[in-house]
Scaffold this active site. Structure first.
Site, PDB file in Angstrom:
ATOM      1  N   CYS A   1       0.826  -1.208   0.000  1.00  0.00           N
ATOM      2  CA  CYS A   1       0.000   0.000   0.000  1.00  0.00           C
ATOM      3  C   CYS A   1       0.862   1.260   0.000  1.00  0.00           C
ATOM      4  O   CYS A   1       1.538   1.532  -0.987  1.00  0.00           O
ATOM      5  CB  CYS A   1      -0.973  -0.037   1.181  1.00  0.00           C
ATOM      6  SG  CYS A   1      -2.332   1.149   1.046  1.00  0.00           S
TER       7      CYS A   1
ATOM      8  N   GLY B   1      -6.189   5.928  -1.937  1.00  0.00           N
ATOM      9  CA  GLY B   1      -6.667   7.031  -2.754  1.00  0.00           C
ATOM     10  C   GLY B   1      -5.586   7.621  -3.631  1.00  0.00           C
ATOM     11  O   GLY B   1      -5.842   8.553  -4.398  1.00  0.00           O
TER      12      GLY B   1
ATOM     13  N   HIS C   1      -3.894  -5.275  -0.278  1.00  0.00           N
ATOM     14  CA  HIS C   1      -3.622  -5.804   1.060  1.00  0.00           C
ATOM     15  C   HIS C   1      -3.701  -7.330   1.078  1.00  0.00           C
ATOM     16  O   HIS C   1      -4.777  -7.907   1.259  1.00  0.00           O
ATOM     17  CB  HIS C   1      -4.622  -5.223   2.060  1.00  0.00           C
ATOM     18  CG  HIS C   1      -4.323  -3.809   2.447  1.00  0.00           C
ATOM     19  ND1 HIS C   1      -3.640  -3.485   3.595  1.00  0.00           N
ATOM     20  CD2 HIS C   1      -4.598  -2.640   1.825  1.00  0.00           C
ATOM     21  CE1 HIS C   1      -3.497  -2.176   3.669  1.00  0.00           C
ATOM     22  NE2 HIS C   1      -4.074  -1.637   2.605  1.00  0.00           N
TER      23      HIS C   1
ATOM     24  N   GLU D   1      -2.822  -9.345   3.317  1.00  0.00           N
ATOM     25  CA  GLU D   1      -3.125  -9.890   4.646  1.00  0.00           C
ATOM     26  C   GLU D   1      -4.619  -9.935   4.940  1.00  0.00           C
ATOM     27  O   GLU D   1      -5.064 -10.633   5.850  1.00  0.00           O
ATOM     28  CB  GLU D   1      -2.425  -9.045   5.718  1.00  0.00           C
ATOM     29  CG  GLU D   1      -3.168  -7.819   6.180  1.00  0.00           C
ATOM     30  CD  GLU D   1      -3.273  -6.713   5.137  1.00  0.00           C
ATOM     31  OE1 GLU D   1      -4.125  -5.823   5.274  1.00  0.00           O
ATOM     32  OE2 GLU D   1      -2.490  -6.740   4.162  1.00  0.00           O
TER      33      GLU D   1
END
Length: 468
Positions: free
Chosen positions: A356, A400, A440, A442
């Site tokens: 991220c 974003g 993500h 995870e």
């Protein structure tokens, strides 16, 4: 006759193309759309690029006393509506002048909670979403109507407290009905000082965000029931937006600490760590706990360090690998201190893995650029393709900003792309032992489509260790 701002932006080629043409950020383009006006200093460049006349670029006359298409009795015009519907105890005030009334729950707001309004499409995991530090500075609209039905419990927190400024839901939260619950959502929000508003037409609000882009909003749930909507609207207008904000400093840990807990496993709650442990330093730009759990379960001995750590301080810990975590805010702002540290690690030959914000910061360290997306990716149903294998992963995402793949250097390549809009979802360096993903792995919506990335990191550490 003046053209609409959306038509002008579309004629130029979209928000990113407009930002490049005028030399501003996409956050400025977002504000132009909110205000339905383009600053006159940009008119010559736009007129030359599009063939439009200056008259075409002038703002359209304001329309007053026009009902909003959203439910909630809102109006737009020179003055905000002061009356509220019977039973309404909270309001969501948007930058475009809309006021959405509803019923407040959770904590009262001593002052308006002001941030960027966004939406998340996940049907489950609202507690994990609210406590994800990547949501700092944002108010979350949940598209799934039944939020709160499984309550809350300490094991599902991704951080010590909610990072989101507040939440918007369709239905009133119900009492919890799950064997793991230890508290209702309402009580949990009160405990953490986080407000919510229910009874909003979240479908219409989501369409507004989808079609018009993210905008600033204020969630107001006053204890005394008084609403000064003109003052709130002025605060909303004054809020600068996420572009240029370094929020990682606000959510990072204060001091280094160790993490030894593995992923959740029945019936012991967490799985035992593997016997072989690789020493990994995790840089906390707003790390989710489940990322740390996955690193442990993949075979890492994890030390978490603050976002502002220097490269020399990282190397002094003698890591076998370095992990760059998720986090909130504008990567270009966080890069001012993060990129020098990352470059030091890269030049030292230490394997590196980012997720991220960590992905965006690695890209910046390699020489690429990032940009503000018009509406972002948030939810647990995002399809991503691994370009090496052709396989599609169903992923969880919350971002974003994105990496501009066209700016990647020649010695780096794209590894994953979004099947929604083709934006970058992963990269790898051909020069350094480093790779990263935007999504993500995870969060496991697949549910285990992407755990291989943690295993890939461990394999990279082992391979580099043998070479050394």
């Amino acid at each position: 006759m003046p053209m609409s701002i959306d038509s002008i932006i579309a004629r130029i080629g979209g928000p990113e193309a407009t930002a490049r043409l005028t030399g501003v950020g996409t956050e400025a383009i977002r504000k132009w759309r909110q205000a339905q006006a383009i600053p006159s200093r940009h008119w010559p460049a736009i007129a030359q690029a599009t063939g439009l006349s200056l008259q075409d670029l002038q703002p359209a006359p304001a329309v007053t006393d026009r009902p909003s298409p959203l439910a909630g009795g809102s109006q737009t015009g020179s003055s905000m509506p002061q009356a509220r519907p019977d039973g309404a105890t909270a309001a969501l005030v948007l930058a475009d002048g809309s006021v959405l009334w509803g019923k407040g729950f959770g904590a009262f707001t001593p002052k308006p909670a002001i941030g960027e309004i966004c939406f998340s499409t996940g049907m489950t995991g609202y507690q994990e979403t609210l406590t994800d530090p990547s949501f700092a500075g944002q108010i979350i609209t949940f598209t799934f109507p039944h939020i709160g039905n499984v309550g809350t419990n300490a094991l599902d927190d991704e951080a010590t407290r909610p990072a989101a400024l507040g939440l918007v839901v369709k239905e009133d939260p119900t009492e919890q009905a799950n064997w793991r619950a230890t508290s209702s959502l309402d009580a949990w929000l009160k405990q953490h000082g986080t407000p919510g508003i229910a009874g909003v037409d979240t479908r219409s609000l989501t369409l507004k965000i989808r079609d018009g882009g993210a905008q600033t909003a204020a969630l107001v749930f006053p204890a005394d029931g008084r609403f000064d909507l003109d003052a709130i609207a002025a605060e909303v207008t004054a809020w600068p937006g996420l572009e240029g904000m370094d929020l990682a400093r606000e959510v990072t840990c204060a001091a280094p600490y160790g993490w030894s807990e593995g992923v959740w496993s029945w019936p012991a709650n967490t799985a035992a760590p593997t016997s072989k442990r690789r020493k990994v330093v995790a840089v906390d730009y707003g790390a989710k706990r489940n990322i740390l759990r996955c690193l442990v379960s993949a075979g890492c001995d994890v030390t978490v360090v603050p976002a502002t750590i220097t490269g020399e301080q990282i190397l002094a810990l003698k890591p076998e690998g370095v992990f760059l975590s998720n986090g909130p805010g504008d990567p270009a702002a966080t890069a001012s201190y993060a990129v020098p540290a990352i470059r030091t690690v890269l030049e030292a030959g230490i394997p590196l893995f980012g997720i991220c914000l960590g992905h965006q910061l690695l890209a910046q360290a390699l020489g690429a650029k990032t940009y503000k997306m018009e509406r972002g990716h948030r939810g647990a149903n995002q399809p991503v393709q691994d370009l090496a294998t052709g396989k599609v992963e169903i992923t969880s995402q919350n971002h974003g900003f994105a990496v501009d793949a066209a700016t990647l250097p020649a010695d780096a390549h794209v590894t994953h792309i979004s099947l929604f809009d083709g934006s970058n979802e992963g990269l790898a360096s051909d020069r350094y032992a480093a790779f990263s993903v935007q999504y993500h792995p995870e969060a496991s919506p697949g549910p285990s489509d992407s755990f291989y990335l943690f295993e890939r990191f461990v394999t990279l550490i082992d391979t580099i260790g043998v070479k050394h």
